[in-house]
Design an enzyme around this catalytic site. Structure first.
Site, short mmCIF file in Angstrom:
data_model
loop_
_atom_site.label_atom_id
_atom_site.label_comp_id
_atom_site.label_asym_id
_atom_site.label_seq_id
_atom_site.Cartn_x
_atom_site.Cartn_y
_atom_site.Cartn_z
N ASP A 127 0.87 -1.17 0.00
CA ASP A 127 0.00 0.00 0.00
C ASP A 127 0.92 1.23 0.00
OD1 ASP A 127 -2.16 1.67 -0.04
OD2 ASP A 127 -3.22 0.71 1.60
C1 NOJ Z 1 -3.94 4.00 0.08
C2 NOJ Z 1 -5.13 3.12 0.22
O1 NOJ Z 1 -5.07 2.41 1.44
C3 NOJ Z 1 -5.26 2.10 -0.91
O2 NOJ Z 1 -6.51 1.47 -0.79
C4 NOJ Z 1 -5.11 2.75 -2.25
O3 NOJ Z 1 -5.24 1.79 -3.26
C5 NOJ Z 1 -3.76 3.44 -2.30
N1 NOJ Z 1 -3.69 4.47 -1.27
C6 NOJ Z 1 -3.48 4.07 -3.67
O4 NOJ Z 1 -4.27 5.16 -3.87
#
Ligand code: NOJ
Length: 759
Positions: free
Chosen positions: A284
């Protein structure tokens, strides 16, 4: 050199049509390519970046993007879209980097691309897997038309704590339903052919257990037993893997004390060795770097730990890019570790057909044909109407008649900015239909519509500032709260019925949007109280990204329709249901509590040693002094304009053996005055087992349409598989003994039968 790459790819693809050689040809192609890559270029493939200026989804953005792409230091990009822009960026990689390896282009397309569907929690409330799959399919068609072919969706985190803002992004509290939805979404995004230019690679997230953050606070620690993990939280991720998902995203939280992104047990032993996942794992947003704050070491240490754990791609943080070479020199990782990750990323590119044609998703004629078409908007309208849950309908005030005067009030009654809901960064709120507009479209000449705002979403400017980071969601009126209220009461006095649209602004749920208070903001509570005092029929249209504690509103309102954040066609879909063009059929996929103190509250809790029978407080039983154990609205709950009667639950045998199938049937009659759909739900309880088991578990559901007066026999099949669970030793077993089967309209299903299972 580059030409050779593509020629080999073309040959490989031809050969790949002959089923059995797919792996071999892919392997051969990737091996050949890797044999020409430097160590730096291999590490470059593990780097995922997001340039500024696109769609912001985190607090850090990448720098020096163009130079890095040309130097072969970027495996994928997210946050930019449009076929020309993507082509431009792809050209840098294909034409100007040494080996011309194409990049992945990703995005968060959580509930529709530009045609925004209801938030996922709402969509799951349709319990309509075909519809859910269709929305994902359409999202893929729109996104690929705009150059994006890798999606950071589905989010399948089981969530039982509505304080957590991200409950909006998932399918609710139940592992069985969550698994079905996960599969439907992967099928929808990926189709049968990942290489088609209208399908996209899905990413199941967030592996794992992110929905169980302590106290519902985002990014917080998670700690749970393996039994709960395997029985309740892991199934949807596994379902996505079984459905062939191409990518897995690791989560921010720790799992058994080790952050998921660096957790070898999770990302390798479980995901790959036990579940057989063969795609790639992406972190993430900066979750590698965040392991420093978790206390696992410096950037070099946490990057090495993550790679060795089974992480293949590093999102934004560039820990891999900047430290892996050093770790290799120091013997902390092996070249094989880097090769393995690099191979997985290249394999994904191969499967997407990028080596055959890196510009296959850059057809500039597609956006006008495929995006925001009438057909797409029609699906959004249908999906929204099917996601609404009728919570209450006294005196059959709904559906509304198309005569008389409606007072339409509330801060969300004319607010385009809040219709799309959280995590709709690719949607344009201004293209959405506000409720006022939808009601006007549907009402016709016989209805007079009076409108007043009545209240602000919240009167607190400090709170509004936190909510308005992506644009104005809470707009505090220049007029005083008293003036707003007076205006609403004045038009209500002239109306036959009041429709009040109240609830949360779209950014009151979602990432980094946890709340400790599940009530409507005080400004709106006051509005509802004052409207109720008029004595007129009061219909509350509630919007929220989470279950709210609506006890007071439930007492005051004549009817309540929960509409989540409905998406681009919000107003039209709400009008469809209010006026009865569509008879609501949604059912809650998360329990609605009475108050925040009951949280976490979910229907499939395990049996305690001192269960409270009934609603009366009993000393020395498991209960509260100040509130009943029951929720305000249980999982699976939702009314219809018609009535359904369940009768004659019957089982094909009294004793079921492991090799047999148990046929369960029930008679369902539409006894009301409207045609309508019902979600028939089947639950099971394992009465005696080697470990404590849930008091009820969903094991089947069917959405059926019945004309008024019609009776249908609804059939389910149960096998040992539905009875199985992970025992103390984490073996999946169905144990001999008695089981109860319940069938009904929600998780309080009362019709029941008992059978005996023999191993
Ligand atoms: C953080 C989020 O937790 C995740 O769900 C997302 O895909 C990413 N950012 C990218 O934007």
């Amino acid at each position: 050199m580059k030409k050779i790459v593509y020629l080999i790819a073309a040959v490989s693809l031809m050969v790949s049509c002959q089923q059995q050689t797919v792996e071999t040809e892919q392997d051969r192609f990737v091996s050949e390519l890797m044999s020409r890559m430097t160590l730096e270029e291999k590490i470059g493939q593990l780097n995922l970046i997001t340039p500024g200026g696109g769609i912001p989804t985190g607090s850090v953005v990448s720098t020096g993007v163009e130079e890095k792409v040309k130097a072969g230091k970027v495996g994928g990009i997210f946050g930019i879209y449009g076929p020309e822009k993507v082509r431009q960026a792809q050209t840098l990689a294909v034409e100007e980097s040494r080996l011309g390896i194409p990049m992945l282009f990703g995005s968060d397309i959580i509930h529709g691309y530009k045609t925004t569907f209801p938030i996922p929690l709402g969509l799951s409330g349709s319990w309509d897997l075909e519809l859910i799959e269709e929305t994902a399919r359409m999202a893929a068609k729109e996104a690929t038309a705009d150059g994006i072919f890798w999606n950071f969706s589905p989010m399948v985190d089981i969530a039982r704590d509505p304080r957590w803002g991200r409950v909006a992004e998932g399918a609710g509290e139940d592992a069985y339903l969550g698994s079905q939805v996960a599969k439907a979404m992967v099928r929808g995004y990926q189709g049968d052919d990942l290489g088609s230019s209208t399908t996209m690679m899905a990413t199941v997230k967030h592996m794992a257990l992110y929905g169980a953050s302590e106290a519902g606070r985002d990014y917080n620690t998670v700690d749970m037993s393996r039994q709960r993990m395997f029985n309740d939280y892991l199934p949807p991720y596994k379902a996505a893997v079984d459905a062939g998902v191409g990518c897995v995203m690791s989560s921010f939280n720790d799992v058994d004390g080790i952050p998921a992104t660096g957790n070898k047990w999770l990302l390798t032993d479980l995901l790959r060795s036990q579940w057989g996942f063969d795609g790639f794992v992406v972190s993430d947003y900066t979750s590698v770097n965040e392991m420093i704050a978790h206390g696992l070491g410096d950037l070099q240490a946490v990057s090495a730990l993550s790679l060795k754990a089974g992480l293949d791609m590093d999102m934004v943080g560039e820990g891999f890019l900047t430290t892996l070479e050093k770790s290799l020199e120091e013997g902390k990782i092996s070249e094989e570790d880097i090769n393995t990750a690099c191979r997985r990323v290249l394999e994904a590119k191969y499967k997407l057909g990028l080596f055959e044609d890196p510009y296959r998703y850059n057809d500039i004629t597609r956006p006008v044909k495929d995006i925001l078409t009438e057909e797409n908007r029609a699906l959004a309208r249908k999906a929204a109407a099917h996601s609404f849950v009728l919570l209450k309908n006294e005196k059959e005030v709904l559906p509304l008649e198309k005569t008389g005067t409606i007072a339409l009030v509330g801060p969300l009654a004319n607010s385009k900015n809040n219709m799309l809901g959280t995590w709709a960064p690719t949607g344009n709120p201004q293209l959405s239909i506000a409720v006022l507009e939808g009601i006007k479209n549907a009402a016709g000449k016989g209805v007079r519509i009076l409108h007043a705002k009545g209240a602000n979403i919240s009167d607190d400017p400090e709170f509004a500032k936190k909510i308005n980071v992506f644009g104005p969601r809470i707009e505090i009126d220049e007029r005083s709260p008293e003036t707003l209220l007076k205006e609403a009461l004045a038009i209500s006095a002239r109306a036959d019925v009041i429709v009040a649209v109240v609830g949360e602004a779209s950014e009151m749920s979602g990432e980094s949007s946890s709340r400790t208070n599940l009530l409507l903001p005080e400004s709106q509570k006051r509005l509802v109280r004052e409207l109720a005092k008029t004595g007129k029929p009061l219909v509350l249209v509630t919007m929220s990204g989470r279950p709210l504690a609506l006890v007071e509103e439930n007492e005051l309102a004549t009817a309540m329709l929960q509409t989540w954040h409905p998406g681009i066609e919000a107003g039209n879909a709400i009008a469809d249901v209010l006026f009865g063009a569509y008879n609501p059929s949604g059912k809650l996929t998360m329990t609605f509590p009475r108050n925040v103190g009951q949280v976490p509250i979910y229907y499939s809790h395990r049996a305690t040693g001192r269960p409270q029978e009934g609603d009366e407080f009993t000393k020395f039983k498991s209960n509260y002094l100040d509130v009943s154990n029951t929720p305000l609205f249980p999982f699976g709950y939702g009314l219809s304009y018609t009535d359904f009667e369940y009768k004659n639950l019957s089982l094909s045998v009294d004793v079921l053996t492991a090799a047999e199938v148990l046929d369960v049937s029930v008679e369902l009659t539409n006894t009301g005055d409207y045609d309508g759909e019902e979600v028939v739900q089947l639950y099971v309880r394992d009465l005696v087992a080697s470990v404590t088991r849930p008091v009820k578990e969903l094991k089947g559901f069917k959405k059926v349409w019945l004309k008024k007066g019609e009776t249908k026999t609804i059939r389910f099949k149960l096998t040992a598989d539905e009875l199985a669970f992970y025992n103390f030793n984490l073996e999946r077993v169905a144990e001999s003994g008695e089981f109860q089967v319940f069938v009904g309209a929600d998780s309080n299903a009362a019709l029941q039968q008992v059978f005996t299972f023999v191993e």
